[in-house]
Design a protein around this motif. Sequence first.
Motif, PDB file in Angstrom:
ATOM      1  N   ASN A 121       8.319  16.570  -4.495  1.00  0.00           N
ATOM      2  CA  ASN A 121       6.976  15.138  -3.769  1.00  0.00           C
ATOM      3  C   ASN A 121       7.795  14.392  -3.030  1.00  0.00           C
ATOM      4  N   ALA A 122       6.781  13.502  -2.593  1.00  0.00           N
ATOM      5  CA  ALA A 122       7.443  12.651  -0.970  1.00  0.00           C
ATOM      6  C   ALA A 122       6.254  11.787  -1.243  1.00  0.00           C
ATOM      7  N   ILE A 167       1.057  -1.053  -0.212  1.00  0.00           N
ATOM      8  CA  ILE A 167       0.536  -0.297  -0.307  1.00  0.00           C
ATOM      9  C   ILE A 167       0.974   1.135  -0.214  1.00  0.00           C
ATOM     10  N   GLY A 168       0.518   2.427  -1.164  1.00  0.00           N
ATOM     11  CA  GLY A 168       1.229   2.715  -1.069  1.00  0.00           C
ATOM     12  C   GLY A 168       0.676   4.577  -1.057  1.00  0.00           C
ATOM     13  N   ALA A 169       1.521   5.553  -0.969  1.00  0.00           N
ATOM     14  CA  ALA A 169       0.843   6.920  -0.763  1.00  0.00           C
ATOM     15  C   ALA A 169       1.614   7.964  -2.040  1.00  0.00           C
ATOM     16  N   SER A 170       1.191   9.185  -3.000  1.00  0.00           N
ATOM     17  CA  SER A 170       1.980   9.775  -3.787  1.00  0.00           C
ATOM     18  C   SER A 170       1.588  11.137  -3.194  1.00  0.00           C
ATOM     19  N   TYR A 171       2.277  12.514  -2.414  1.00  0.00           N
ATOM     20  CA  TYR A 171       1.403  13.691  -3.218  1.00  0.00           C
ATOM     21  C   TYR A 171       2.524  14.212  -4.020  1.00  0.00           C
ATOM     22  N   TYR A 172       2.397  14.866  -5.187  1.00  0.00           N
ATOM     23  CA  TYR A 172       2.935  16.476  -5.541  1.00  0.00           C
ATOM     24  C   TYR A 172       2.353  17.166  -5.584  1.00  0.00           C
ATOM     25  N   THR A 173       3.569  18.547  -5.437  1.00  0.00           N
ATOM     26  CA  THR A 173       2.837  19.669  -5.924  1.00  0.00           C
ATOM     27  C   THR A 173       2.607  20.433  -7.323  1.00  0.00           C
TER      28      THR A 173
END
Length: 240
Positions: A22-23, A10-16
């Motif tokens: 990104n994280a 399971i994963g999550a990504s964040y981008y501006t």
Amino acid sequence: NQGSDGTFAIGASYYTPDNLYNARAWAYQFNNYASLVYADTSLKMPIDNSSNTYFTIALQGGTEWGNANNAIQNAGLGNINSNFAGAQAAFNYDWFNLTAGYENAWGPSDAYGHGAIVSPYTYNENVDPMFANNWMTSLVQQGSSGQMFIVSPTFSFMDNTISVAPAYSQILNTVNTDNNGAATLQEFDLVVNYKVKQIPGLKFFGVYGYQWINQVTSTTGAVTPATNSWTALFMTEYLY
């Protein structure tokens, strides 16, 4: 001699919105082996958009622990217990890119490989998302804790249809899976890509890798002369 009968991730990504930062975070459950938590982040710093010039810095880290009655422990190799962290810096200018990566894996002395990272689904594939990862081997493939760094420039020609990427890497092992003591592994790679502009979808790929290892015996401290090996691959690909 024991495989893994499945995995869960399971994963999550964040981008501006401008895609400059990104994280990502991931958690893995490798059945019959280990559980692993991993995260990375990167920041892109543009200098000149007209020439596609920018710096990139990135950090990553994770931890892994063995599941109950896992295959590594059952084989008498110690339990899985690893921590790892890495950093990467890159500079890009139009047709030129320079990337440097560093990775460190560590763990207790009674753990498998003194803190080796276990990845049953990518072993011998070299596709793990480590910032220091070369063509022939890596810390994951070595089954060892230790440090690794890699430096790789990339040159692009003919409207970016040809890229040439030499790379030099070095691994400083804490201990290998045979418990023979520390080892220093050096590798040189040369990777060439060619996209045929006149025939969209046609690509040529070639790589040559050469590595040499100096082994230090843990009991005597004697240095074994370098063991050399090499590999070459040529591939043609056509997507239609």
